[in-house]
Design a protein around this motif. Structure first.
Motif, mmCIF file in Angstrom:
data_model
loop_
_atom_site.group_PDB
_atom_site.id
_atom_site.type_symbol
_atom_site.label_atom_id
_atom_site.label_comp_id
_atom_site.label_asym_id
_atom_site.label_seq_id
_atom_site.Cartn_x
_atom_site.Cartn_y
_atom_site.Cartn_z
ATOM 1 N N ASN A 147 26.852 92.881 9.468
ATOM 2 C CA ASN A 147 28.004 92.963 8.579
ATOM 3 C C ASN A 147 28.576 91.572 8.339
ATOM 4 O O ASN A 147 29.288 91.032 9.183
ATOM 5 C CB ASN A 147 29.089 93.867 9.188
ATOM 6 N N LEU A 148 28.240 90.985 7.198
ATOM 7 C CA LEU A 148 28.793 89.686 6.861
ATOM 8 C C LEU A 148 30.281 89.824 6.551
ATOM 9 O O LEU A 148 30.734 90.852 6.054
ATOM 10 C CB LEU A 148 28.061 89.081 5.652
ATOM 11 N N SER A 149 31.050 88.772 6.832
ATOM 12 C CA SER A 149 32.500 88.840 6.687
ATOM 13 C C SER A 149 32.927 88.514 5.258
ATOM 14 O O SER A 149 32.664 87.415 4.756
ATOM 15 C CB SER A 149 33.163 87.859 7.670
ATOM 16 N N LEU A 150 33.603 89.468 4.626
ATOM 17 C CA LEU A 150 34.187 89.208 3.308
ATOM 18 C C LEU A 150 35.415 88.313 3.451
ATOM 19 O O LEU A 150 35.708 87.513 2.569
ATOM 20 C CB LEU A 150 34.566 90.528 2.633
ATOM 21 N N ALA A 151 36.139 88.443 4.550
ATOM 22 C CA ALA A 151 37.347 87.638 4.770
ATOM 23 C C ALA A 151 37.009 86.165 4.914
ATOM 24 O O ALA A 151 37.788 85.298 4.513
ATOM 25 C CB ALA A 151 38.095 88.133 6.005
ATOM 26 N N ARG A 152 35.832 85.858 5.493
ATOM 27 C CA ARG A 152 35.431 84.464 5.659
ATOM 28 C C ARG A 152 34.537 83.999 4.518
ATOM 29 O O ARG A 152 33.923 82.928 4.590
ATOM 30 C CB ARG A 152 34.694 84.282 6.991
ATOM 31 N N ASP A 153 34.443 84.804 3.467
ATOM 32 C CA ASP A 153 33.646 84.457 2.286
ATOM 33 C C ASP A 153 32.168 84.267 2.600
ATOM 34 O O ASP A 153 31.487 83.486 1.934
ATOM 35 C CB ASP A 153 34.210 83.203 1.594
ATOM 36 N N GLU A 154 31.646 84.980 3.611
ATOM 37 C CA GLU A 154 30.212 84.970 3.834
ATOM 38 C C GLU A 154 29.505 85.764 2.745
ATOM 39 O O GLU A 154 28.302 85.595 2.517
ATOM 40 C CB GLU A 154 29.892 85.551 5.214
ATOM 41 N N ALA A 155 30.230 86.642 2.091
ATOM 42 C CA ALA A 155 29.724 87.395 0.946
ATOM 43 C C ALA A 155 30.911 87.774 0.075
ATOM 44 O O ALA A 155 32.055 87.809 0.542
ATOM 45 C CB ALA A 155 28.963 88.637 1.393
ATOM 46 N N ASP A 156 30.644 88.049 -1.206
ATOM 47 C CA ASP A 156 31.702 88.483 -2.124
ATOM 48 C C ASP A 156 31.810 90.000 -2.181
ATOM 49 O O ASP A 156 32.906 90.550 -2.305
ATOM 50 C CB ASP A 156 31.431 87.932 -3.531
ATOM 51 N N ILE A 157 30.653 90.670 -2.106
ATOM 52 C CA ILE A 157 30.598 92.127 -2.212
ATOM 53 C C ILE A 157 29.683 92.646 -1.106
ATOM 54 O O ILE A 157 28.614 92.079 -0.862
ATOM 55 C CB ILE A 157 30.051 92.574 -3.588
ATOM 56 N N ALA A 158 30.097 93.710 -0.442
ATOM 57 C CA ALA A 158 29.280 94.315 0.612
ATOM 58 C C ALA A 158 28.960 95.756 0.247
ATOM 59 O O ALA A 158 29.841 96.503 -0.189
ATOM 60 C CB ALA A 158 30.001 94.262 1.956
ATOM 61 N N ILE A 159 27.692 96.135 0.414
ATOM 62 C CA ILE A 159 27.247 97.516 0.225
ATOM 63 C C ILE A 159 26.814 98.034 1.590
ATOM 64 O O ILE A 159 25.888 97.496 2.199
ATOM 65 C CB ILE A 159 26.073 97.612 -0.761
ATOM 66 N N ARG A 160 27.482 99.072 2.078
ATOM 67 C CA ARG A 160 27.222 99.546 3.432
ATOM 68 C C ARG A 160 27.291 101.077 3.493
ATOM 69 O O ARG A 160 27.902 101.718 2.656
ATOM 70 C CB ARG A 160 28.256 98.958 4.403
ATOM 71 N N PHE A 161 26.691 101.644 4.558
ATOM 72 C CA PHE A 161 26.769 103.076 4.799
ATOM 73 C C PHE A 161 28.102 103.473 5.417
ATOM 74 O O PHE A 161 28.375 104.644 5.600
ATOM 75 C CB PHE A 161 25.621 103.532 5.691
ATOM 76 N N ALA A 162 28.920 102.504 5.767
ATOM 77 C CA ALA A 162 30.278 102.774 6.244
ATOM 78 C C ALA A 162 31.186 101.726 5.624
ATOM 79 O O ALA A 162 30.779 100.583 5.414
ATOM 80 C CB ALA A 162 30.353 102.707 7.763
ATOM 81 N N LEU A 163 32.403 102.096 5.325
ATOM 82 C CA LEU A 163 33.333 101.168 4.694
ATOM 83 C C LEU A 163 33.693 100.065 5.683
ATOM 84 O O LEU A 163 34.235 100.337 6.755
ATOM 85 C CB LEU A 163 34.602 101.902 4.255
ATOM 86 N N PRO A 164 33.388 98.787 5.363
ATOM 87 C CA PRO A 164 33.777 97.692 6.251
ATOM 88 C C PRO A 164 35.285 97.682 6.457
ATOM 89 O O PRO A 164 36.057 97.943 5.537
ATOM 90 C CB PRO A 164 33.303 96.441 5.501
ATOM 91 N N SER A 165 35.710 97.404 7.681
ATOM 92 C CA SER A 165 37.136 97.441 8.000
ATOM 93 C C SER A 165 37.785 96.093 7.774
ATOM 94 O O SER A 165 37.141 95.050 7.830
ATOM 95 C CB SER A 165 37.324 97.870 9.463
ATOM 96 N N GLY A 166 39.082 96.106 7.509
ATOM 97 C CA GLY A 166 39.844 94.878 7.310
ATOM 98 C C GLY A 166 41.048 95.156 6.443
ATOM 99 O O GLY A 166 40.949 95.906 5.458
ATOM 100 N N PRO A 167 42.183 94.559 6.762
ATOM 101 C CA PRO A 167 43.414 94.858 6.013
ATOM 102 C C PRO A 167 43.389 94.388 4.566
ATOM 103 O O PRO A 167 44.108 94.921 3.736
ATOM 104 C CB PRO A 167 44.489 94.115 6.819
#
Length: 306
Positions: A147-167
């Motif tokens: 799970n690459l971090s969207l908060a740290r800008d490792e990726a812009d968009i994530a496609i996953r089988f579970a919703l990545p967590s984060g406020p």
């Protein structure tokens, strides 16, 4: 926090010697837990990572790492410094995201992370149409289970089988992906009730499809295990045994066939950082992904035995 009047010449000299990339290396080691994992995250080799941390140690005049049991770990001081690095990292990413909202053109790079099977079987076939519609947007496709971090800008968009967590993350459900007991396509399909089965290795036993196999299949019939869905599919394709595979893999590969009804499905989600979702180029990719994954990842039963 020090007031401006409290900055002595010695402190000022230290600040001028600091390199932000070195501080990022220290923070990455703190978060990843090992030199190998941290260097992989930053796309550096381990030697470069350690050299930069030692350079930071020299600039600050303190020991930031120490070697214990043949492994490098943060010292007590290093752990405290890494907290400041993480805070600065977050501030810089907030600034970049804020500036990104002013980018009103459909050009530039967009990084998308997803499981490699979703990348190769669903997203890749739709890429020619995307490039024709958006020739000035460069997609960076990161196919991996981590799970690459969207908060740290490792990726812009994530496609996953579970919703990545984060406020600060915004998610959208794309589809329900059905999993089927699958075998190699042949004239006489094996019986799922008696055939040998394949599943995941123990570290992946938490996956719903692995849990179902463990619960429903006699362990004596589980003859091999793998640590990735592509390897599992290759084993099925070569006639090694039967395994639960997502419907999109069957639709993309005529050598595979479903030999029974779907016993489970998993939700497919798309997530993006709230500050980035309205950047035009990211919005364009999101809308394209919604279309591609809402159809390519659908849950209907694919190939029948035959």
């Amino acid at each position: 926090m020090l007031k401006k009047a409290e900055f002595t010449p010695k402190v000022t000299a230290k600040i001028q010697q600091l390199n932000w990339d070195d501080l990022r290396c220290l923070s990455a080691l703190s978060e990843a837990g090992s030199v190998h994992a941290a260097s992989t995250r930053l796309r550096l080799d381990a030697t470069t990572l350690l050299r930069r941390i030692r350079r930071l140690s020299a600039a600050l005049g303190v020991d930031l790492i120490e070697r214990r049991d043949s492994r490098y770990q943060l010292s007590e001081t290093g752990a405290k410094v890494s907290e400041y690095g993480a805070s600065i990292d977050g501030t810089i990413h907030d600034l970049v995201r804020h500036l990104g909202r002013d980018d009103l053109t459909l050009r530039g790079s967009v990084r998308v992370t997803a499981l490699s099977s979703v990348m190769s079987r669903v997203i890749a076939p739709a890429l020619p149409a995307f490039h024709a519609a958006y020739p000035d947007i460069t997609l960076e496709l990161l196919g991996e289970a981590r799970n690459l971090s969207l908060a740290r800008d490792e990726a812009d968009i994530a496609i996953r089988f579970a919703l990545p967590s984060g406020p600060e993350l915004v998610g959208r459900k794309l589809n329900d992906v059905a999993f089927f007991p699958c075998s190699r396509r042949m004239e006489h399909a094996p019986d799922a009730e008696t055939a040998p089965w394949l599943t995941y290795v123990e570290p992946m036993a938490h996956l719903p499809e692995a849990q179902w196999t463990s619960r429903e299949i006699d362990p004596r019939r589980i003859i091999m295990r793998a640590n990735g869905i592509e390897t599992l599919a290759a084993m099925v394709r070569n006639g090694v045994g039967v395994a639960l595979l997502p419907g999109y893999m069957l639709r993309a590969d005529s050598r595979l066939t479903a030999i029974g009804p779907s016993p489970l499905s998993r939700e497919l989600w798309m997530a993006v950082h709230a500050d980035r979702r309205n950047v035009p180029r990211i919005r364009a990719v999101m809308e394209w992904l919604v279309d591609a994954l809402s159809t390519g990842g659908s849950s209907g039963r694919p190939n029948h035995p035959g």
